[in-house]
Design a protein around this motif. Structure first.
Motif, PDB file in Angstrom:
ATOM      1  N   GLY A  32       0.954  -1.223  -0.030  1.00 22.66           N
ATOM      2  CA  GLY A  32      -0.290   0.062  -0.067  1.00 22.66           C
ATOM      3  C   GLY A  32       0.828   1.118  -0.016  1.00 22.66           C
ATOM      4  O   GLY A  32       2.012   1.408  -0.563  1.00 22.66           O
ATOM      5  N   TYR A 254      -6.886   2.801  -4.063  1.00 27.08           N
ATOM      6  CA  TYR A 254      -7.100   2.210  -2.668  1.00 27.08           C
ATOM      7  C   TYR A 254      -8.417   3.018  -2.115  1.00 27.08           C
ATOM      8  O   TYR A 254      -8.297   4.147  -2.066  1.00 27.08           O
ATOM      9  CB  TYR A 254      -5.962   2.364  -1.807  1.00 27.08           C
ATOM     10  CG  TYR A 254      -5.582   1.128  -1.036  1.00 27.08           C
ATOM     11  CD1 TYR A 254      -6.612   0.263  -0.332  1.00 27.08           C
ATOM     12  CD2 TYR A 254      -4.259   0.687  -0.948  1.00 27.08           C
ATOM     13  CE1 TYR A 254      -6.255  -0.850   0.264  1.00 27.08           C
ATOM     14  CE2 TYR A 254      -3.984  -0.412  -0.336  1.00 27.08           C
ATOM     15  CZ  TYR A 254      -4.858  -0.967   0.442  1.00 27.08           C
ATOM     16  OH  TYR A 254      -4.504  -2.141   0.876  1.00 27.08           O
ATOM     17  N   CYS A 256     -10.533   2.117   1.256  1.00 29.74           N
ATOM     18  CA  CYS A 256     -10.692   0.937   2.285  1.00 29.74           C
ATOM     19  C   CYS A 256     -11.975   0.149   2.525  1.00 29.74           C
ATOM     20  O   CYS A 256     -12.164  -0.915   2.476  1.00 29.74           O
ATOM     21  CB  CYS A 256     -10.058   1.273   3.460  1.00 29.74           C
ATOM     22  SG  CYS A 256      -8.584   1.793   3.637  1.00 29.74           S
ATOM     23  N   ASP A 306      -3.950  -5.585   2.028  1.00 31.03           N
ATOM     24  CA  ASP A 306      -3.520  -5.290   3.482  1.00 31.03           C
ATOM     25  C   ASP A 306      -4.486  -5.608   4.411  1.00 31.03           C
ATOM     26  O   ASP A 306      -4.194  -5.609   5.650  1.00 31.03           O
ATOM     27  CB  ASP A 306      -3.133  -3.820   3.477  1.00 31.03           C
ATOM     28  CG  ASP A 306      -1.946  -3.167   2.832  1.00 31.03           C
ATOM     29  OD1 ASP A 306      -0.862  -3.795   2.632  1.00 31.03           O
ATOM     30  OD2 ASP A 306      -1.949  -1.849   2.046  1.00 31.03           O
ATOM     31  N   HIS A 343      -1.190  -2.276   6.091  1.00 28.28           N
ATOM     32  CA  HIS A 343      -0.699  -1.096   5.357  1.00 28.28           C
ATOM     33  C   HIS A 343       0.189  -0.530   6.078  1.00 28.28           C
ATOM     34  O   HIS A 343       0.374  -0.397   7.528  1.00 28.28           O
ATOM     35  CB  HIS A 343      -1.919  -0.269   5.410  1.00 28.28           C
ATOM     36  CG  HIS A 343      -1.746   0.979   4.545  1.00 28.28           C
ATOM     37  ND1 HIS A 343      -1.243   2.064   4.681  1.00 28.28           N
ATOM     38  CD2 HIS A 343      -2.348   1.204   3.153  1.00 28.28           C
ATOM     39  CE1 HIS A 343      -1.116   2.989   3.597  1.00 28.28           C
ATOM     40  NE2 HIS A 343      -1.772   2.535   2.885  1.00 28.28           N
TER      41      HIS A 343
END
Length: 442
Positions: A32, A254, A256, A306, A343
């Motif tokens: 990440g 990315y 989350c 991650d 991460h």
């Protein structure tokens, strides 16, 4: 002038900086916002240059479930790595040297078969001096990479026959000054896959236009030294600028919440298909390893990235009989130490923890001190391997213990595979479970 946006292939990594903001705390597999151990330098933040190409892009895998469908649900636009931009610029410059004209846009082939075209932002041809230069503006897609919009330049100079392809660090590209990275001290910070990509494209251009393929490629990034101060490069001993990164050529954005939701939907799809064995992988390299080891179908593959905790907590509520966790050694060492978010902005490799594991594996105090002081997890692993201490297996076993603790006795058997940046297996933990151990915290 910016490069065209990536082909419509939302979604997508094992090690190697274009620029991740350095935070308090992968590729190594899918970095990440990577820390020193996730890759050589840092990737895009909070996404990754090394997460693997979109599974359903040209050359990828399609299918109704698994990694392809999971990544598609993130709904974010991918971008291009610094390595892809450098390859495009170098290809255009060498073509101009041999033909007198710059291809614009210039098309390249990425490691997984995609063929993006890049517009040129700069061109300079000096045939009398045997050199040409081209520049490409990096488009990181929807990823907030600090190198988004950076101008990546390649200057190509002809060399005598037999010289091969030589890389040089120009302004804004760093030089390796410390061991523990997959590049020798003194080398420009151009990672192995981008080097191979550029070498392959030089050979193709030479074959097409009658060149020898013997060139020097000097890479530079405008304002790269300044941008690098916001990355892990100074701590890694990569000085003078950024690194040129990428294992697939694609930057994976990315989100989350979207990523965790896609993990849950991936598990749902696997259960609906009657799968009894799934694999949570930190990136494309570890995914290939899991498939090679266990022969798992597409819809049994979870792009964990991650988010180890997201996989384990959802499986606790919706069990599948067997889980393989596969990932880079450094990332899985974080899981081994009890971190569920791998991460680098939220967890780092704990060298003291690795030293304690090494002691359990028979390391003397001299070796344990060397592990504790290692520049990267890879260096710690290599030092232990040289002395016969199975640090990879010890990390895998500890990671399995963390996973079983999170599963809290649910009927899921867990095994773990640790790999290095090249995809070689460096540690294993055999299937075990279930466990009634409850980890601290919620």
């Amino acid at each position: 002038m910016t490069a065209p946006e990536p082909p419509h292939a939302t979604g997508a990594a094992d090690s190697p900086v274009s620029g991740t903001p350095r935070r308090t705390a992968d590729a190594s597999d899918t970095p990440g916002a990577a820390n020193p151990d996730d890759i050589t330098g840092t990737a895009g933040a909070p996404g990754t240059e090394d997460a693997g190409a979109p599974a359903h892009a040209p050359g990828g895998r399609g299918g109704p479930g698994g990694r392809a469908a999971q990544l598609e649900r993130t709904g974010l636009r991918p971008g291009w790595t610094t390595g892809a931009c450098a390859t495009a610029a170098a290809t255009a410059a060498y073509t101009a040297l041999l033909t007198g004209r710059f291809p614009d846009p210039v098309t390249i082939t990425l490691p997984r078969g995609e063929t993006p075209a890049f517009a040129l932002a700069t061109e300079e041809l000096r045939p009398a001096e045997g050199r040409a230069a081209a520049g490409v503006v990096k488009d990181a897609g929807d990823d907030p990479d600090v190198t988004h919009g950076a101008l990546v330049r390649a200057t190509v100079r002809l060399l005598p026959p037999g010289s091969g392809v030589v890389f040089r660090a120009g302004p804004g590209v760093g030089t390796v000054t410390r061991p523990g990275l997959p590049l020798a001290v003194g080398e420009p910070a151009v990672n192995p896959v981008p080097r191979r990509m550029m070498g392959d494209h030089v050979a193709e251009v030479a074959a097409r236009h009658g060149g020898s393929g013997d060139v020097e490629i000097e890479l530079s990034v405008d304002h790269g030294e300044e941008i690098a101060r916001s990355t892990w490069n100074p701590r890694l001993g990569i000085l003078g600028g950024l690194s040129i990164l990428g294992t697939t050529g694609v930057v994976v954005p990315y989100s989350c919440s979207a990523w965790i939701d896609s993990i849950r939907r991936g598990i749902d799809v696997a259960r609906a298909a009657g799968r009894t064995h799934v694999a949570g992988c930190t990136g494309s390299t570890s995914e290939r390893t899991a498939v090679a080891e266990h022969g798992l179908p597409e819809d049994a593959l979870l792009d964990m990235g991650d988010f180890a905790g997201a996989v384990l907590k959802y499986l606790r509520r919706h069990p599948v009989p067997r889980l393989t966790i596969a990932g880079g050694f450094a990332k899985l060492s974080k899981l081994a130490a009890g971190h569920l978010d791998l991460h680098s902005g939220r967890s780092q490799v704990d060298k003291g923890f690795l030293a304690d594991l090494a002691r359990r594996g028979g390391a003397d105090e001299e070796l344990a001190a060397a592990v504790a002081g290692a520049n990267t997890g890879l260096e710690a692993l290599q030092r232990c391997a040289a002395r016969g201490v199975p640090l990879g297996d010890l990390v895998a076993e500890a990671a399995r213990g963390t996973a079983l603790g999170v599963l809290r006795g649910e009927p899921v058997t867990v095994d773990v595979i640790c790999i290095d940046r090249a995809g070689r297996i460096v540690g294993r933990a055999a299937p075990a479970g279930p466990s009634r151990v409850r980890p601290p915290g919620p």
